[in-house]
Design a protein around this motif. Structure first.
Motif, mmCIF file in Angstrom:
data_model
loop_
_atom_site.group_PDB
_atom_site.id
_atom_site.type_symbol
_atom_site.label_atom_id
_atom_site.label_comp_id
_atom_site.label_asym_id
_atom_site.label_seq_id
_atom_site.Cartn_x
_atom_site.Cartn_y
_atom_site.Cartn_z
ATOM 1 N N ALA A 1 0.587 -1.085 0.129
ATOM 2 C CA ALA A 1 -0.075 0.180 0.106
ATOM 3 C C ALA A 1 0.771 1.185 -0.197
ATOM 4 N N ALA A 2 1.170 1.413 1.090
ATOM 5 C CA ALA A 2 1.996 3.080 0.866
ATOM 6 C C ALA A 2 3.051 2.847 2.288
ATOM 7 N N GLY A 3 4.178 2.871 2.966
ATOM 8 C CA GLY A 3 4.428 3.599 4.035
ATOM 9 C C GLY A 3 5.002 5.121 4.258
ATOM 10 N N LEU A 4 4.916 6.167 5.212
ATOM 11 C CA LEU A 4 5.746 6.745 5.306
ATOM 12 C C LEU A 4 6.790 6.369 6.210
ATOM 13 N N MET B 1 10.159 13.788 4.010
ATOM 14 C CA MET B 1 9.191 13.022 4.142
ATOM 15 C C MET B 1 9.353 11.588 2.493
ATOM 16 N N ALA B 2 9.434 11.171 3.366
ATOM 17 C CA ALA B 2 9.199 9.739 1.952
ATOM 18 C C ALA B 2 8.225 8.638 2.208
ATOM 19 N N LEU B 3 7.314 8.625 0.837
ATOM 20 C CA LEU B 3 6.059 8.217 1.194
ATOM 21 C C LEU B 3 6.328 7.610 -0.304
ATOM 22 N N GLN B 4 6.553 6.503 0.125
ATOM 23 C CA GLN B 4 6.354 5.268 -0.849
ATOM 24 C C GLN B 4 5.170 4.077 -0.939
#
Length: 264
Positions: free
Chosen positions: A41-44, A140-143
């Motif tokens: 999904a997504a990680g912050l 901030m890295a949104l992956q």
């Protein structure tokens, strides 16, 4: 102290000191949960531990051509380059990214705040202005595969949809101007947001609130490390150990021999 550290300490998040006075979150819950949330999904992530050096004025391009291994003379404003900083003997000091903001203005991101001293000592250009800007911004890295959809909701589908790999644009997030770059350290679709330090807590919360609908998970350095191992990426203190050169690391593509003289 990084812009988000006080927030994390107040919540009791597990932290680790990378350098004196610079801490990163190790985990927010369980590292494996954070790893798989990023894959599915997504990680912050908070990547504000990095050095950020602004290099400006007419000598900026010449200084950067000496400092790192890529020929950034071909870069246009709004583009990024993954690169290496080498010691004089050719071993890798650290990896880095170069952001070209304007013809005579660049940002150089390195993996440690202490790298800024090396950059300053090796610039060797009288008409260049160097400024350490790490304290002014959070990174901030949104992956993850749902990161684009989440960002499109916040920054606009046109802005996010048109952003190509290793490019960056200005965007609005949580009522403030940010730089939004498409890159990452996870092996997934991903973005990095450079946010003014004063706006970092609001921007982080904005991403968390909007991310609930996308399966977003706060992630720490342990998950970042396992994700990069799985993706085959190098890290300072592991593969970059002070003894290896770019060819031993499988990064020969980043060394552009083109007649110029760069350190290493």
């Amino acid at each position: 102290m990084t812009p988000l550290e006080a927030r994390f300490r107040g919540r009791g998040v597990a932290l680790a000191e990378l350098e004196p006075g610079i801490c990163v979150p190790l985990r927010f819950s369980d590292a494996s949960k954070e790893h798989f949330a990023t894959r599915r999904a997504a990680g912050l992530f908070d990547f504000s531990f990095m050095a950020l050096i602004e290099i400006a004025d007419p000598g900026a391009e010449r200084a950067l051509l000496r400092l790192q291994t890529r020929n950034i003379a071909r870069m246009q404003a709004g583009r990024l380059a993954y690169s290496l900083l080498l010691r004089e003997d050719g071993s890798v000091l650290n990896d880095a990214t170069v952001w070209r903001l304007a013809p005579d203005r660049y940002w150089l991101f390195c993996g440690r705040r202490s790298d800024a001293a090396w950059v300053r000592n090796h610039a060797e250009s009288p008409d260049v202005k160097l400024a350490e800007r790490a304290a002014d911004f959070a990174v901030m890295a949104l992956q993850g595969p749902r990161s684009a959809a989440l960002l499109a909701r916040l920054a606009g589908a046109g802005t996010v949809g048109a952003l190509r790999y290793f490019r960056f644009v200005e965007a609005r997030l949580a009522g403030t101007d940010v730089l939004l770059g498409r890159l990452g350290y996870s092996g997934e679709l991903g973005y990095e947001l450079v946010v003014p330090a004063h706006a970092a807590p609001d921007a982080w919360q904005c991403l968390l609130d909007a991310g609930q609908a996308y399966g977003l998970c706060e992630c720490g350095f342990e998950a970042a490390d396992s994700l990069r191992i799985e993706s085959g990426y190098v890290r300072f203190g592991c593969e970059i150990d002070g003894r290896t050169d770019p060819f031993e690391l499988g990064l020969a593509r980043l060394v552009e021999f083109d007649g110029r003289g760069f350190v290493g």
